[in-house]
Design a protein around this motif. Structure first.
Motif, PDB file in Angstrom:
ATOM      1  N   PHE A  72      13.351 -10.657 -11.576  1.00  0.00           N
ATOM      2  CA  PHE A  72      13.289  -9.278 -11.115  1.00  0.00           C
ATOM      3  C   PHE A  72      11.868  -8.932 -10.679  1.00  0.00           C
ATOM      4  CE2 PHE A  72      12.248  -4.843 -11.927  1.00  0.00           C
ATOM      5  CZ  PHE A  72      13.138  -4.218 -11.073  1.00  0.00           C
ATOM      6  N   ILE A  73      10.890  -9.386 -11.426  1.00  0.00           N
ATOM      7  CA  ILE A  73       9.491  -9.099 -11.084  1.00  0.00           C
ATOM      8  C   ILE A  73       9.131  -9.745  -9.759  1.00  0.00           C
ATOM      9  CG2 ILE A  73       7.088  -9.490 -11.765  1.00  0.00           C
ATOM     10  CD1 ILE A  73       8.454  -7.282 -13.391  1.00  0.00           C
ATOM     11  N   PHE A  74       9.540 -10.994  -9.544  1.00  0.00           N
ATOM     12  CA  PHE A  74       9.253 -11.639  -8.263  1.00  0.00           C
ATOM     13  C   PHE A  74       9.903 -10.853  -7.139  1.00  0.00           C
ATOM     14  CE2 PHE A  74       9.983 -14.423  -4.712  1.00  0.00           C
ATOM     15  CZ  PHE A  74       8.762 -15.070  -4.572  1.00  0.00           C
ATOM     16  N   LYS A  75      11.162 -10.523  -7.316  1.00  0.00           N
ATOM     17  CA  LYS A  75      11.909  -9.826  -6.271  1.00  0.00           C
ATOM     18  C   LYS A  75      11.272  -8.479  -5.935  1.00  0.00           C
ATOM     19  CE  LYS A  75      16.263 -10.312  -6.171  1.00  0.00           C
ATOM     20  NZ  LYS A  75      17.696 -10.364  -6.420  1.00  0.00           N
ATOM     21  N   SER A  76      10.833  -7.762  -6.953  1.00  0.00           N
ATOM     22  CA  SER A  76      10.328  -6.416  -6.720  1.00  0.00           C
ATOM     23  C   SER A  76       8.843  -6.358  -6.365  1.00  0.00           C
ATOM     24  CB  SER A  76      10.592  -5.544  -7.952  1.00  0.00           C
ATOM     25  OG  SER A  76       9.891  -6.039  -9.063  1.00  0.00           O
ATOM     26  N   ARG A  77       8.074  -7.389  -6.683  1.00  0.00           N
ATOM     27  CA  ARG A  77       6.631  -7.300  -6.486  1.00  0.00           C
ATOM     28  C   ARG A  77       6.032  -8.342  -5.552  1.00  0.00           C
ATOM     29  NH1 ARG A  77       4.235  -4.401 -10.301  1.00  0.00           N
ATOM     30  NH2 ARG A  77       2.802  -3.962  -8.617  1.00  0.00           N
ATOM     31  N   ALA A  78       6.750  -9.406  -5.257  1.00  0.00           N
ATOM     32  CA  ALA A  78       6.169 -10.492  -4.460  1.00  0.00           C
ATOM     33  C   ALA A  78       5.785 -10.053  -3.056  1.00  0.00           C
ATOM     34  CB  ALA A  78       7.120 -11.684  -4.401  1.00  0.00           C
ATOM     35  N   MET A  79       6.576  -9.195  -2.436  1.00  0.00           N
ATOM     36  CA  MET A  79       6.223  -8.773  -1.079  1.00  0.00           C
ATOM     37  C   MET A  79       4.903  -8.027  -1.057  1.00  0.00           C
ATOM     38  SD  MET A  79       8.131 -10.214   1.029  1.00  0.00           S
ATOM     39  CE  MET A  79       7.442  -9.457   2.480  1.00  0.00           C
ATOM     40  N   GLU A  80       4.638  -7.262  -2.086  1.00  0.00           N
ATOM     41  CA  GLU A  80       3.344  -6.582  -2.202  1.00  0.00           C
ATOM     42  C   GLU A  80       2.217  -7.616  -2.238  1.00  0.00           C
ATOM     43  OE1 GLU A  80       1.009  -4.016  -5.598  1.00  0.00           O
ATOM     44  OE2 GLU A  80       3.147  -3.676  -5.374  1.00  0.00           O
ATOM     45  N   MET A  81       2.440  -8.699  -2.969  1.00  0.00           N
ATOM     46  CA  MET A  81       1.437  -9.764  -3.059  1.00  0.00           C
ATOM     47  C   MET A  81       1.316 -10.509  -1.728  1.00  0.00           C
ATOM     48  SD  MET A  81       2.458 -11.408  -6.690  1.00  0.00           S
ATOM     49  CE  MET A  81       3.380 -10.399  -7.803  1.00  0.00           C
ATOM     50  N   ILE A  82       2.450 -10.776  -1.118  1.00  0.00           N
ATOM     51  CA  ILE A  82       2.470 -11.533   0.144  1.00  0.00           C
ATOM     52  C   ILE A  82       1.807 -10.726   1.259  1.00  0.00           C
ATOM     53  CG2 ILE A  82       4.005 -12.392   1.963  1.00  0.00           C
ATOM     54  CD1 ILE A  82       5.916 -13.260  -0.352  1.00  0.00           C
ATOM     55  N   ASP A  83       2.119  -9.439   1.322  1.00  0.00           N
ATOM     56  CA  ASP A  83       1.568  -8.594   2.378  1.00  0.00           C
ATOM     57  C   ASP A  83       0.082  -8.330   2.199  1.00  0.00           C
ATOM     58  OD1 ASP A  83       4.023  -8.470   3.591  1.00  0.00           O
ATOM     59  OD2 ASP A  83       4.547  -6.521   2.753  1.00  0.00           O
ATOM     60  N   GLY A  84      -0.408  -8.503   0.999  1.00  0.00           N
ATOM     61  CA  GLY A  84      -1.827  -8.304   0.739  1.00  0.00           C
ATOM     62  C   GLY A  84      -2.071  -7.074  -0.103  1.00  0.00           C
ATOM     63  N   ILE A  85      -2.677  -7.295  -1.236  1.00  0.00           N
ATOM     64  CA  ILE A  85      -2.984  -6.204  -2.151  1.00  0.00           C
ATOM     65  C   ILE A  85      -3.946  -5.237  -1.463  1.00  0.00           C
ATOM     66  CG2 ILE A  85      -3.975  -5.607  -4.399  1.00  0.00           C
ATOM     67  CD1 ILE A  85      -1.373  -7.256  -4.496  1.00  0.00           C
ATOM     68  N   GLY A  86      -3.642  -3.972  -1.557  1.00  0.00           N
ATOM     69  CA  GLY A  86      -4.537  -2.964  -1.024  1.00  0.00           C
ATOM     70  C   GLY A  86      -4.422  -2.749   0.469  1.00  0.00           C
ATOM     71  N   GLN A  87      -3.591  -3.518   1.150  1.00  0.00           N
ATOM     72  CA  GLN A  87      -3.470  -3.357   2.596  1.00  0.00           C
ATOM     73  C   GLN A  87      -2.854  -2.006   2.944  1.00  0.00           C
ATOM     74  OE1 GLN A  87      -4.903  -5.495   4.627  1.00  0.00           O
ATOM     75  NE2 GLN A  87      -5.417  -6.822   2.924  1.00  0.00           N
ATOM     76  N   THR A  88      -1.903  -1.558   2.144  1.00  0.00           N
ATOM     77  CA  THR A  88      -1.245  -0.285   2.432  1.00  0.00           C
ATOM     78  C   THR A  88      -1.934   0.876   1.735  1.00  0.00           C
ATOM     79  OG1 THR A  88       0.242  -0.517   0.555  1.00  0.00           O
ATOM     80  CG2 THR A  88       1.000  -1.422   2.663  1.00  0.00           C
ATOM     81  N   GLY A  89      -2.763   0.565   0.736  1.00  0.00           N
ATOM     82  CA  GLY A  89      -3.429   1.612  -0.026  1.00  0.00           C
ATOM     83  C   GLY A  89      -2.502   2.300  -1.016  1.00  0.00           C
ATOM     84  N   VAL A  90      -1.270   1.823  -1.137  1.00  0.00           N
ATOM     85  CA  VAL A  90      -0.290   2.437  -2.027  1.00  0.00           C
ATOM     86  C   VAL A  90       0.150   1.400  -3.055  1.00  0.00           C
ATOM     87  CG1 VAL A  90       1.989   3.490  -2.184  1.00  0.00           C
ATOM     88  CG2 VAL A  90       0.531   3.952  -0.206  1.00  0.00           C
ATOM     89  N   SER A  91       0.087   1.773  -4.295  1.00  0.00           N
ATOM     90  CA  SER A  91       0.549   0.891  -5.356  1.00  0.00           C
ATOM     91  C   SER A  91       2.009   1.196  -5.641  1.00  0.00           C
ATOM     92  CB  SER A  91      -0.276   1.090  -6.618  1.00  0.00           C
ATOM     93  OG  SER A  91       0.268   0.349  -7.681  1.00  0.00           O
ATOM     94  N   THR A  92       2.813   0.154  -5.754  1.00  0.00           N
ATOM     95  CA  THR A  92       4.231   0.363  -6.024  1.00  0.00           C
ATOM     96  C   THR A  92       4.566   0.259  -7.503  1.00  0.00           C
ATOM     97  OG1 THR A  92       4.661  -1.981  -5.663  1.00  0.00           O
ATOM     98  CG2 THR A  92       4.907  -0.513  -3.764  1.00  0.00           C
ATOM     99  N   GLY A  93       3.557   0.070  -8.350  1.00  0.00           N
ATOM    100  CA  GLY A  93       3.836  -0.093  -9.767  1.00  0.00           C
ATOM    101  C   GLY A  93       2.683   0.394 -10.615  1.00  0.00           C
ATOM    102  N   ARG A  94       2.540  -0.242 -11.753  1.00  0.00           N
ATOM    103  CA  ARG A  94       1.488   0.121 -12.695  1.00  0.00           C
ATOM    104  C   ARG A  94       0.140  -0.393 -12.223  1.00  0.00           C
ATOM    105  NH1 ARG A  94       3.039  -3.784 -17.299  1.00  0.00           N
ATOM    106  NH2 ARG A  94       3.152  -5.134 -15.541  1.00  0.00           N
ATOM    107  N   THR A  95      -0.898   0.164 -12.799  1.00  0.00           N
ATOM    108  CA  THR A  95      -2.227  -0.386 -12.532  1.00  0.00           C
ATOM    109  C   THR A  95      -2.418  -1.615 -13.402  1.00  0.00           C
ATOM    110  OG1 THR A  95      -3.368   0.856 -14.256  1.00  0.00           O
ATOM    111  CG2 THR A  95      -3.178   1.912 -12.069  1.00  0.00           C
TER     112      THR A  95
END
Length: 158
Positions: A72-95
Protein backbone atom coordinates in the motif's frame (compact mmCIF):
# COMPACT_ATOMS: atom_id res chain seq x y z
CA UNK A 1 10.07 -20.35 19.10
CA UNK A 2 8.25 -19.30 22.27
CA UNK A 3 11.47 -19.73 24.26
CA UNK A 4 13.17 -17.23 21.99
CA UNK A 5 10.81 -14.46 23.13
CA UNK A 6 9.66 -15.64 26.56
CA UNK A 7 11.82 -17.00 29.34
CA UNK A 8 8.85 -18.70 30.99
CA UNK A 9 6.57 -21.46 29.66
CA UNK A 10 3.80 -20.31 27.33
CA UNK A 11 1.17 -21.07 29.97
CA UNK A 12 2.62 -18.27 32.13
CA UNK A 13 2.62 -15.66 29.36
CA UNK A 14 -0.21 -13.12 29.62
CA UNK A 15 -3.01 -13.91 27.22
CA UNK A 16 -4.22 -11.25 24.83
CA UNK A 17 -7.69 -12.00 26.18
CA UNK A 18 -6.63 -10.50 29.53
CA UNK A 19 -5.53 -7.22 27.93
CA UNK A 20 -7.72 -4.14 27.93
CA UNK A 21 -9.24 -2.91 24.67
CA UNK A 22 -7.02 0.19 24.95
CA UNK A 23 -3.82 -1.85 25.27
CA UNK A 24 -4.88 -4.07 22.35
CA UNK A 25 -5.54 -1.00 20.22
CA UNK A 26 -2.22 0.58 21.20
CA UNK A 27 -0.35 -2.63 20.39
CA UNK A 28 -2.06 -2.90 17.00
CA UNK A 29 -1.23 0.73 16.21
CA UNK A 30 2.43 0.14 17.10
CA UNK A 31 2.62 -2.76 14.65
CA UNK A 32 0.87 -0.75 11.93
CA UNK A 33 3.29 2.14 12.50
CA UNK A 34 6.22 -0.23 12.27
CA UNK A 35 5.00 -1.68 8.98
CA UNK A 36 4.14 1.73 7.50
CA UNK A 37 7.64 3.06 8.14
CA UNK A 38 9.55 -0.08 7.12
CA UNK A 39 7.55 -0.23 3.88
CA UNK A 40 8.24 3.45 3.26
CA UNK A 41 12.00 2.92 3.54
CA UNK A 42 11.81 -0.22 1.38
CA UNK A 43 9.87 1.68 -1.27
CA UNK A 44 12.43 4.49 -1.30
CA UNK A 45 15.24 2.01 -1.76
CA UNK A 46 13.41 0.25 -4.61
CA UNK A 47 12.61 3.51 -6.42
CA UNK A 48 16.17 4.81 -6.10
CA UNK A 49 17.65 1.49 -7.25
CA UNK A 50 15.31 1.31 -10.26
CA UNK A 51 16.24 4.87 -11.18
CA UNK A 52 19.95 4.08 -10.80
CA UNK A 53 19.55 1.07 -13.11
CA UNK A 54 17.94 3.32 -15.70
CA UNK A 55 14.60 1.53 -15.74
CA UNK A 56 11.50 3.07 -17.28
CA UNK A 57 10.02 4.39 -14.04
CA UNK A 58 6.41 4.35 -15.22
CA UNK A 59 6.74 0.72 -16.27
CA UNK A 60 8.54 -0.09 -13.00
CA UNK A 61 5.69 1.45 -11.00
CA UNK A 62 3.06 -0.44 -13.00
CA UNK A 63 4.90 -3.76 -12.59
CA UNK A 64 5.58 -3.51 -8.87
CA UNK A 65 2.09 -2.49 -7.73
CA UNK A 66 0.32 -5.80 -8.47
CA UNK A 67 3.41 -7.91 -7.73
CA UNK A 68 4.35 -9.59 -4.47
CA UNK A 69 6.83 -6.76 -3.84
CA UNK A 70 4.08 -4.16 -3.95
CA UNK A 71 2.55 -2.63 -0.85
CA UNK A 72 0.00 0.00 0.00
CA UNK A 73 2.84 2.39 0.83
CA UNK A 74 4.54 1.75 -2.51
CA UNK A 75 1.29 2.21 -4.38
CA UNK A 76 0.38 5.42 -2.60
CA UNK A 77 3.80 7.07 -2.30
CA UNK A 78 6.11 5.80 -5.05
CA UNK A 79 4.89 8.24 -7.68
CA UNK A 80 5.78 11.11 -5.37
CA UNK A 81 9.29 9.65 -5.13
CA UNK A 82 9.51 8.94 -8.86
CA UNK A 83 8.30 12.40 -9.86
CA UNK A 84 10.80 14.02 -7.53
CA UNK A 85 10.45 15.15 -3.96
CA UNK A 86 9.59 18.81 -3.71
CA UNK A 87 8.91 19.22 -7.42
CA UNK A 88 5.25 20.04 -6.81
CA UNK A 89 5.82 21.79 -3.49
CA UNK A 90 2.92 19.79 -2.05
CA UNK A 91 3.33 16.96 0.41
CA UNK A 92 0.82 14.15 0.09
CA UNK A 93 1.52 12.68 3.51
CA UNK A 94 3.29 13.16 6.80
CA UNK A 95 6.48 15.06 7.28
CA UNK A 96 9.69 13.16 7.86
CA UNK A 97 9.79 14.54 11.42
CA UNK A 98 6.32 13.08 12.07
CA UNK A 99 7.41 9.71 10.70
CA UNK A 100 10.50 9.80 12.92
CA UNK A 101 8.37 10.52 15.99
CA UNK A 102 6.03 7.67 15.12
CA UNK A 103 8.76 5.11 14.49
CA UNK A 104 10.79 6.28 17.50
CA UNK A 105 7.83 5.40 19.74
CA UNK A 106 7.68 1.92 18.21
CA UNK A 107 11.41 1.28 18.56
CA UNK A 108 11.38 2.56 22.15
CA UNK A 109 8.47 0.28 23.05
CA UNK A 110 10.38 -2.66 21.57
CA UNK A 111 13.40 -1.72 23.70
CA UNK A 112 11.19 -1.50 26.79
CA UNK A 113 10.05 -5.10 26.33
CA UNK A 114 13.43 -6.39 25.08
CA UNK A 115 12.07 -7.27 21.65
CA UNK A 116 14.52 -7.23 18.72
CA UNK A 117 13.61 -4.57 16.17
CA UNK A 118 16.20 -4.89 13.40
CA UNK A 119 14.27 -3.53 10.42
CA UNK A 120 12.51 -0.86 12.46
CA UNK A 121 15.80 0.38 13.91
CA UNK A 122 17.39 0.42 10.46
CA UNK A 123 14.45 2.38 9.01
CA UNK A 124 14.67 4.83 11.91
CA UNK A 125 18.40 5.25 11.26
CA UNK A 126 17.68 6.08 7.61
CA UNK A 127 15.08 8.62 8.65
CA UNK A 128 17.48 10.24 11.10
CA UNK A 129 20.11 10.51 8.36
CA UNK A 130 17.60 12.30 6.14
CA UNK A 131 16.57 14.56 9.01
CA UNK A 132 20.23 15.40 9.67
CA UNK A 133 20.52 16.57 6.06
CA UNK A 134 17.72 19.07 6.66
CA UNK A 135 14.78 17.22 5.13
CA UNK A 136 12.78 16.77 8.33
CA UNK A 137 10.08 19.30 7.46
CA UNK A 138 9.62 17.78 3.99
CA UNK A 139 7.51 14.74 3.16
CA UNK A 140 8.44 11.44 4.78
CA UNK A 141 9.29 10.10 1.32
CA UNK A 142 12.28 12.48 1.33
CA UNK A 143 14.21 9.45 2.56
CA UNK A 144 14.59 8.52 -1.13
CA UNK A 145 17.14 11.31 -1.41
CA UNK A 146 19.58 9.32 0.74
CA UNK A 147 19.74 6.57 -1.85
CA UNK A 148 20.03 9.02 -4.71
CA UNK A 149 22.96 10.73 -3.00
CA UNK A 150 24.79 7.42 -2.79
CA UNK A 151 24.11 6.67 -6.44
CA UNK A 152 25.24 10.09 -7.62
CA UNK A 153 21.80 11.20 -8.89
CA UNK A 154 21.08 14.74 -7.82
CA UNK A 155 17.86 15.11 -9.81
CA UNK A 156 15.70 14.92 -6.67
CA UNK A 157 17.94 16.73 -4.23
CA UNK A 158 16.45 20.16 -4.82
Amino acid sequence: MVRMYYSEPITKVASSATRTPESKSRATNLVISLLRNIHLCAATEAVAFARFLGLDMTQFYELVNPAAGGSFIFKSRAMEMIDGIGQTGVSTGRTLNEAIDELSAVVQEARNIDCPMYLGAAALGMMHQAEYRGWGKGPDSSVVRLWEMHHGDSSSST
